[in-house]
Design an enzyme around this catalytic site. Structure first.
Site, PDB file in Angstrom:
ATOM      1  CG  ASP A  21      24.359   7.401  21.814  1.00 14.20           C
ATOM      2  OD1 ASP A  21      23.149   7.306  22.120  1.00 14.20           O
ATOM      3  OD2 ASP A  21      25.247   6.733  22.374  1.00 14.20           O
ATOM      4  CG  ASN A  35       9.663  -4.521  23.483  1.00 11.24           C
ATOM      5  OD1 ASN A  35       8.997  -4.738  24.483  1.00 11.24           O
ATOM      6  ND2 ASN A  35      10.981  -4.620  23.472  1.00 11.24           N
ATOM      7  N   GLY A  43      19.048  -2.072  19.931  1.00  5.73           N
ATOM      8  CA  GLY A  43      18.912  -0.745  19.327  1.00  5.73           C
ATOM      9  C   GLY A  43      18.895   0.385  20.351  1.00  5.73           C
ATOM     10  CG  ASP A  45      14.034  -0.593  24.518  1.00  5.69           C
ATOM     11  OD1 ASP A  45      14.029   0.206  25.471  1.00  5.69           O
ATOM     12  OD2 ASP A  45      13.243  -1.554  24.415  1.00  5.69           O
ATOM     13  CB  SER A 129       9.126   1.741  13.362  1.00  4.33           C
ATOM     14  OG  SER A 129       8.170   1.447  14.352  1.00  4.33           O
ATOM     15  CB  THR A 130      13.757   3.438  10.725  1.00  5.04           C
ATOM     16  OG1 THR A 130      14.711   3.979  11.651  1.00  5.04           O
ATOM     17  CG2 THR A 130      12.588   4.397  10.552  1.00  5.04           C
ATOM     18  N   GLY A 131      14.692   0.599  12.609  1.00  2.00           N
ATOM     19  CA  GLY A 131      15.825  -0.299  12.838  1.00  2.00           C
ATOM     20  C   GLY A 131      15.338  -1.735  12.799  1.00  2.00           C
ATOM     21  CB  ILE A 132      15.004  -4.153  15.615  1.00  2.63           C
ATOM     22  CG1 ILE A 132      16.485  -4.155  16.051  1.00  2.63           C
ATOM     23  CG2 ILE A 132      14.340  -5.501  15.885  1.00  2.63           C
ATOM     24  CD1 ILE A 132      16.717  -4.158  17.545  1.00  2.63           C
TER      25      ILE A 132
HETATM   26  N1  AR6 Z   1      20.778   6.862  19.159  1.00  3.16           N
HETATM   27  C1  AR6 Z   1      20.027   7.222  18.091  1.00  3.16           C
HETATM   28  N2  AR6 Z   1      19.554   6.346  17.201  1.00  3.16           N
HETATM   29  C2  AR6 Z   1      19.838   5.032  17.382  1.00  3.16           C
HETATM   30  C3  AR6 Z   1      20.599   4.563  18.476  1.00  3.16           C
HETATM   31  C4  AR6 Z   1      21.087   5.551  19.397  1.00  3.16           C
HETATM   32  N3  AR6 Z   1      21.818   5.213  20.464  1.00  3.16           N
HETATM   33  N4  AR6 Z   1      20.691   3.208  18.382  1.00  3.16           N
HETATM   34  C5  AR6 Z   1      20.012   2.841  17.261  1.00  3.16           C
HETATM   35  N5  AR6 Z   1      19.519   3.944  16.656  1.00  3.16           N
HETATM   36  P1  AR6 Z   1      15.707   0.430  16.767  1.00  3.16           P
HETATM   37  P2  AR6 Z   1      12.845  -0.049  16.257  1.00  3.16           P
HETATM   38  C6  AR6 Z   1      18.668   4.064  15.456  1.00  3.16           C
HETATM   39  O1  AR6 Z   1      16.067  -0.898  16.226  1.00  3.16           O
HETATM   40  O2  AR6 Z   1      13.103  -0.251  14.806  1.00  3.16           O
HETATM   41  C7  AR6 Z   1      14.337  -2.945  20.316  1.00  3.16           C
HETATM   42  O3  AR6 Z   1      14.777  -4.256  20.578  1.00  3.16           O
HETATM   43  C8  AR6 Z   1      18.640   2.899  14.494  1.00  3.16           C
HETATM   44  O4  AR6 Z   1      19.734   2.997  13.599  1.00  3.16           O
HETATM   45  O5  AR6 Z   1      16.371   0.906  18.009  1.00  3.16           O
HETATM   46  O6  AR6 Z   1      11.696   0.836  16.660  1.00  3.16           O
HETATM   47  C9  AR6 Z   1      13.057  -2.613  21.055  1.00  3.16           C
HETATM   48  O7  AR6 Z   1      13.015  -3.212  22.326  1.00  3.16           O
HETATM   49  C10 AR6 Z   1      17.302   3.138  13.798  1.00  3.16           C
HETATM   50  O8  AR6 Z   1      17.449   4.140  12.794  1.00  3.16           O
HETATM   51  O9  AR6 Z   1      14.103   0.549  17.047  1.00  3.16           O
HETATM   52  C11 AR6 Z   1      12.006  -3.175  20.132  1.00  3.16           C
HETATM   53  O10 AR6 Z   1      11.837  -4.557  20.349  1.00  3.16           O
HETATM   54  C12 AR6 Z   1      16.417   3.731  14.895  1.00  3.16           C
HETATM   55  O11 AR6 Z   1      17.330   4.165  15.908  1.00  3.16           O
HETATM   56  C13 AR6 Z   1      12.591  -2.939  18.759  1.00  3.16           C
HETATM   57  O12 AR6 Z   1      13.995  -2.874  18.935  1.00  3.16           O
HETATM   58  C14 AR6 Z   1      15.410   2.767  15.493  1.00  3.16           C
HETATM   59  O13 AR6 Z   1      15.973   1.475  15.581  1.00  3.16           O
HETATM   60  C15 AR6 Z   1      12.128  -1.605  18.191  1.00  3.16           C
HETATM   61  O14 AR6 Z   1      12.628  -1.474  16.881  1.00  3.16           O
END
Ligand code: AR6
Length: 179
Positions: A21, A35, A43, A45, A129-132
């Site tokens: 984490d 964002n 996520g 953020d 970028s690889t999550g949401i």
């Molecule tokens: N520590 C490390 N990695 C994490 C954690 C954590 N605590 N939580 C999630 N991940 P994302 P995005 C991973 O969705 O795709 C937000 O709403 C997750 O599994 O956090 O860039 C922002 O405000 C994935 O592999 O970011 C934007 O609107 C990675 O972190 C939007 O999401 C990124 O996932 C950005 O989406």
């Protein structure tokens, strides 16, 4: 239990991969996956703002009017161990033909440049970028690792260690292959 981190020497520093984490890491700067409106979200953020407390959002709204995709802004770290949080905005994945790879590279490049401008030696980044935002991690990992390598190879940089904090074992394996 967290597996042993994986480390590769690059120029005068190293790239480290660990399953973690990101909010728990004790480094000079944490990179956040934000964002363009810097409005907070889910996520990483969401986790970052919860862990840092209200100072982060206060500073973002007082000092910044959003942040274009592919760039980054810096704030203090609030209650986090890190002195700085660098809010980097990666692209939302559409089909790969809308500049997504270049925008992702640019988000990392901007974030690492800000860290170096602030004299940071150690930084940690998530897989932006690889999550949401749905960017395929198999395509994102070589871009992320490539930009980290480039940042460490920059002449005169303060950066010594770039850690990628991956949230799952499969994500860690994809980054390990890219490394
Ligand atoms: N520590 C490390 N990695 C994490 C954690 C954590 N605590 N939580 C999630 N991940 P994302 P995005 C991973 O969705 O795709 C937000 O709403 C997750 O599994 O956090 O860039 C922002 O405000 C994935 O592999 O970011 C934007 O609107 C990675 O972190 C939007 O999401 C990124 O996932 C950005 O989406």
């Amino acid at each position: 239990m967290e597996p042993e981190p994986l480390t590769r020497a690059v120029a005068g520093g190293s790239i480290v991969l660990r399953r973690a984490d990101i909010t728990t890491l004790n480094v000079d700067a944490l990179i956040n996956a934000a964002n363009a409106s810097l409005a907070g979200g889910g996520g990483v953020d969401g986790a970052m703002h919860r862990a840092a407390g209200p100072d982060l959002m206060r500073e973002l709204s007082e000092r910044h009017r959003g942040c274009p995709t592919g760039s980054a802004v810096i704030t203090g770290g609030g209650r986090l161990a890190a002195r700085h949080v660098i809010h980097a905005v990666g692209p939302r994945w559409r089909d790969g033909h809308h500049g997504e790879p270049e925008l992702l590279a640019s988000a990392y490049r901007s974030a690492f440049a800000l860290a170096a401008d602030h004299g940071c030696a150690t930084v940690a980044a998530p897989a932006i970028s690889t999550g949401i935002y749905g960017f395929p991690i198999e395509l994102a990992a070589p871009i992320a690792v490539g930009e980290a390598k480039r940042a460490l190879e920059t002449t005169g940089t303060s950066l010594r260690e770039i850690t990628f904090a991956l949230f799952s074992d499969p994500d860690l394996e994809v980054f390990a292959r890219a490394l």
